[in-house]
Scaffold this motif. Structure first.
Motif, PDB file in Angstrom:
ATOM      1  N   LEU A   2     -14.382 -20.179 -19.662  1.00 34.16           N
ATOM      2  CA  LEU A   2     -15.294 -19.202 -20.021  1.00 34.16           C
ATOM      3  C   LEU A   2     -15.718 -19.428 -21.395  1.00 34.16           C
ATOM      4  O   LEU A   2     -15.222 -19.124 -22.296  1.00 34.16           O
ATOM      5  N   VAL A   3     -17.051 -20.224 -21.406  1.00 31.61           N
ATOM      6  CA  VAL A   3     -17.679 -20.838 -22.813  1.00 31.61           C
ATOM      7  C   VAL A   3     -18.737 -19.939 -23.079  1.00 31.61           C
ATOM      8  O   VAL A   3     -19.737 -19.958 -22.470  1.00 31.61           O
ATOM      9  N   ALA A   4     -18.798 -19.201 -24.306  1.00 33.94           N
ATOM     10  CA  ALA A   4     -19.839 -18.607 -24.626  1.00 33.94           C
ATOM     11  C   ALA A   4     -20.513 -19.106 -26.119  1.00 33.94           C
ATOM     12  O   ALA A   4     -19.895 -19.511 -26.802  1.00 33.94           O
ATOM     13  N   TRP A   7     -15.507 -21.093 -27.378  1.00 34.99           N
ATOM     14  CA  TRP A   7     -16.545 -20.641 -28.321  1.00 34.99           C
ATOM     15  C   TRP A   7     -17.447 -21.868 -28.542  1.00 34.99           C
ATOM     16  O   TRP A   7     -17.074 -22.962 -29.217  1.00 34.99           O
ATOM     17  N   ASN A   8     -18.644 -21.898 -28.167  1.00 33.69           N
ATOM     18  CA  ASN A   8     -19.800 -23.065 -28.335  1.00 33.69           C
ATOM     19  C   ASN A   8     -20.412 -22.390 -29.703  1.00 33.69           C
ATOM     20  O   ASN A   8     -21.296 -21.464 -29.787  1.00 33.69           O
ATOM     21  N   LEU A   9     -20.010 -23.331 -30.687  1.00 32.47           N
ATOM     22  CA  LEU A   9     -20.408 -22.824 -32.076  1.00 32.47           C
ATOM     23  C   LEU A   9     -21.673 -23.377 -32.341  1.00 32.47           C
ATOM     24  O   LEU A   9     -21.947 -24.712 -32.212  1.00 32.47           O
ATOM     25  N   VAL A  45     -16.340 -25.567 -29.088  1.00 36.29           N
ATOM     26  CA  VAL A  45     -17.324 -26.281 -28.382  1.00 36.29           C
ATOM     27  C   VAL A  45     -18.634 -26.319 -29.525  1.00 36.29           C
ATOM     28  O   VAL A  45     -18.770 -25.254 -29.978  1.00 36.29           O
ATOM     29  N   GLN A  46     -18.835 -27.494 -29.412  1.00 30.94           N
ATOM     30  CA  GLN A  46     -20.256 -27.656 -30.277  1.00 30.94           C
ATOM     31  C   GLN A  46     -21.256 -28.532 -29.672  1.00 30.94           C
ATOM     32  O   GLN A  46     -21.049 -29.286 -28.591  1.00 30.94           O
ATOM     33  N   ALA A  47     -22.657 -28.422 -30.008  1.00 30.57           N
ATOM     34  CA  ALA A  47     -23.532 -29.169 -29.704  1.00 30.57           C
ATOM     35  C   ALA A  47     -24.115 -29.732 -30.841  1.00 30.57           C
ATOM     36  O   ALA A  47     -25.164 -29.100 -31.513  1.00 30.57           O
ATOM     37  N   GLY A  48     -23.876 -31.154 -31.188  1.00 27.99           N
ATOM     38  CA  GLY A  48     -24.569 -31.610 -32.329  1.00 27.99           C
ATOM     39  C   GLY A  48     -25.206 -32.864 -31.960  1.00 27.99           C
ATOM     40  O   GLY A  48     -24.521 -33.884 -31.729  1.00 27.99           O
ATOM     41  N   ALA A  88     -16.722 -33.941 -35.312  1.00 33.16           N
ATOM     42  CA  ALA A  88     -15.749 -34.674 -35.767  1.00 33.16           C
ATOM     43  C   ALA A  88     -14.552 -34.016 -36.340  1.00 33.16           C
ATOM     44  O   ALA A  88     -13.469 -34.285 -36.010  1.00 33.16           O
ATOM     45  N   GLU A  89     -14.947 -32.986 -36.990  1.00 28.62           N
ATOM     46  CA  GLU A  89     -13.730 -32.306 -37.900  1.00 28.62           C
ATOM     47  C   GLU A  89     -13.381 -31.073 -37.042  1.00 28.62           C
ATOM     48  O   GLU A  89     -12.114 -30.935 -37.140  1.00 28.62           O
ATOM     49  N   THR A  90     -14.047 -30.530 -35.976  1.00 31.95           N
ATOM     50  CA  THR A  90     -13.592 -29.077 -35.529  1.00 31.95           C
ATOM     51  C   THR A  90     -13.739 -29.064 -34.041  1.00 31.95           C
ATOM     52  O   THR A  90     -13.144 -28.140 -33.550  1.00 31.95           O
ATOM     53  N   ALA A  91     -14.685 -29.733 -33.413  1.00 34.11           N
ATOM     54  CA  ALA A  91     -14.841 -29.500 -31.929  1.00 34.11           C
ATOM     55  C   ALA A  91     -13.834 -30.156 -31.191  1.00 34.11           C
ATOM     56  O   ALA A  91     -13.231 -31.207 -31.295  1.00 34.11           O
ATOM     57  N   GLU A  92     -13.578 -29.436 -29.918  1.00 37.74           N
ATOM     58  CA  GLU A  92     -12.730 -30.275 -28.985  1.00 37.74           C
ATOM     59  C   GLU A  92     -13.565 -30.381 -27.724  1.00 37.74           C
ATOM     60  O   GLU A  92     -13.091 -31.232 -26.599  1.00 37.74           O
TER      61      GLU A  92
END
Length: 452
Positions: A100-102, A131-133, A223-226, A236-240
């Motif tokens: 469940l990703v928000a 968490w999608n940051l 989670v990220q979108a970059g 690269a530093e924090t996302a999975e």
């Protein structure tokens, strides 16, 4: 297929826009027109994702109506959607394994609140939160939070890095075994296993701790979108999990190699990040049927929302005064989504697209890859990028819902399962276990003794 030696499992996310990814998806026959405010609609989608072995469902979000052009917004279904953490808390009760990703912005929230909410969701779901940051792309969001303008792009990412540092520090505020619940001794938790954060930084001063135990996963999956350079570096530093957009395999391979290479400086293994580009799927029982579906969706697209959506993606520049059958004009740099602007400008120039061509394409895909055809065609196209190191999986974005997603689960997933690319049953209980990610150990801050 080429390079079939690369046979680890394909990761799958379901990118759930309430009525579909297409700007006019709500007008397609069979679409759930009130999907944005229908809990049962989301329950059905979440349970379909779990039936199909998806790793997670993914809820995009922004704290603003998507465009200030209200006449354009009035022709789409994107102006109504549930707050994602509230919705996912409900969906946690009707699913057992799907993640469940928000989406939650670091620009217009406070770390303590975000840390507490995601820890709560992780407990409620038995360890399935992600968490999608984001740093917020829309300038108009600022005006909903006592500001006139966005922070500068680079400053938003600096704030995001410190935000993550605080949130993860708060998640580490309790040791995993801090809570004893010992009725006989009368000790509810062990004070020696409380770790006070005491963070004092450029953007935040946060003491801690949270008033909830450490999340079951240690940290909810990050989670990220970059696409921009700042976005790639933060990932690269924090996302999975990394949600991205590339239109061609060479673009995807270059992006994949670049981000994975950046991880070395942070002492991270490339396998600890799953790069999952978005993919819009148009599925027909025949190729002709898929082509008819594409044509129908395009015919339903009104110029006003199509052009407004394109304008937002390229940096909130007004394109309404330019001829629709002329080229994309020269654009100044944006303080909004820099990577997405660059991507769309490159596509428009390379393919010599008019504004009309470009907004029709963007209305369908938002700049993501379009795969169209029979279920076997779709499976072939998805496997191609995966085995050729363009991705670790996909965020699947049907153009309309629920039918577009039901077709993927019922028709495409069986082909991928036969190829050994998609699971037939979940390996674990938590989202981390199912993504093959390690559970982070708690860090220590300032210990508080029982005497204190």
């Amino acid at each position: 297929m080429a390079n079939t030696h690369r046979k680890k499992r394909l990761k799958l996310g379901a990118s759930i826009y309430p009525v579909g990814y297409h700007v006019a998806g709500w007008r397609y026959p069979g679409a759930q027109v009130d999907g944005g405010i229908s809990l049962q609609h989301h329950v059905d989608l979440a349970q379909a994702a779990e039936r199909g072995g998806f790793d997670f469902i993914f809820l995009a979000d922004a704290a603003v109506i998507w465009d200030q052009n209200i006449d354009a917004v009035a022709r789409t279904a994107w102006s109504t959607r549930f707050e994602p953490l509230t919705l996912l808390s409900a969906l946690a009760m009707v699913t057992k394994r799907v993640g469940l990703v928000a989406t939650v912005s670091t620009t217009y929230n406070e770390p303590y609140t975000v840390a507490r909410k995601f820890a709560s969701l992780d407990h409620l779901s038995g360890g399935r939160a992600g968490w999608n940051l984001v740093t917020s792309a829309a300038e108009a969001e600022a005006q909903n939070f006592n500001l006139d303008r966005h922070l500068a792009h680079a400053d938003r990412y600096k704030r995001a890095r410190e935000f993550v540092e605080v949130v993860t520090g708060l998640w580490d505020g309790w040791s995993d075994d801090a809570f004893l619940f010992d009725q006989q001794s009368g000790i509810y938790f062990d004070p020696a296993k409380l770790n006070i954060l005491n963070h004092h930084g450029t953007y935040f001063s946060v003491k801690g701790p949270l008033n909830i135990p450490r999340p079951p996963q240690g940290y909810p999956v990050m989670v990220q979108a970059g696409l921009s350079d700042d976005g790639r570096e933060l990932a690269a530093e924090t996302a999975e999990v990394l949600f991205t957009a590339q239109p061609t395999l060479p673009d995807a391979r270059a992006y994949y190699a670049d981000v994975k290479a950046r991880m070395v400086k942070y002492d991270r293994s490339p396998d600890s990040l799953n790069i999952m580009p978005g993919v819009v799927t148009v599925i027909g029982r025949s190729r002709a049927e898929a082509q008819e579906q594409e044509a129908r969706l395009r015919s339903l697209t009104h110029p006003a929302p199509g052009l407004a959506f394109l304008s937002g993606l390229i940096g909130a520049f007004d394109l309404s005064h330019h001829p629709l059958d002329g080229p994309l004009p020269e654009l100044p740099p944006t303080n909004g989504p820099k990577g997405r602007q660059r991507l769309l400008v490159e596509v428009a120039r390379r393919e010599k697209l008019t504004l009309r061509d470009l907004y029709l394409n963007i209305a369908m895909t938002s700049g993501h890859r379009l795969v169209s055809g029979t279920p076997e065609d779709i499976a072939d196209q998805l496997e191609d990028w995966f085995v050729n190191e363009g991705c670790d999986g996909y965020n699947v974005a049907p153009p309309y819902l629920p039918g577009g997603f039901d077709d993927f689960v019922n028709l495409v997933v069986p082909h991928l399962q036969k190829r050994g690319l998609v699971r037939t049953e979940y390996e674990g209980v938590t989202l981390r276990e199912n993504l093959g990610l390690p559970r982070p150990a708690a860090r220590s801050h300032i210990k508080v003794s029982a005497a204190e």
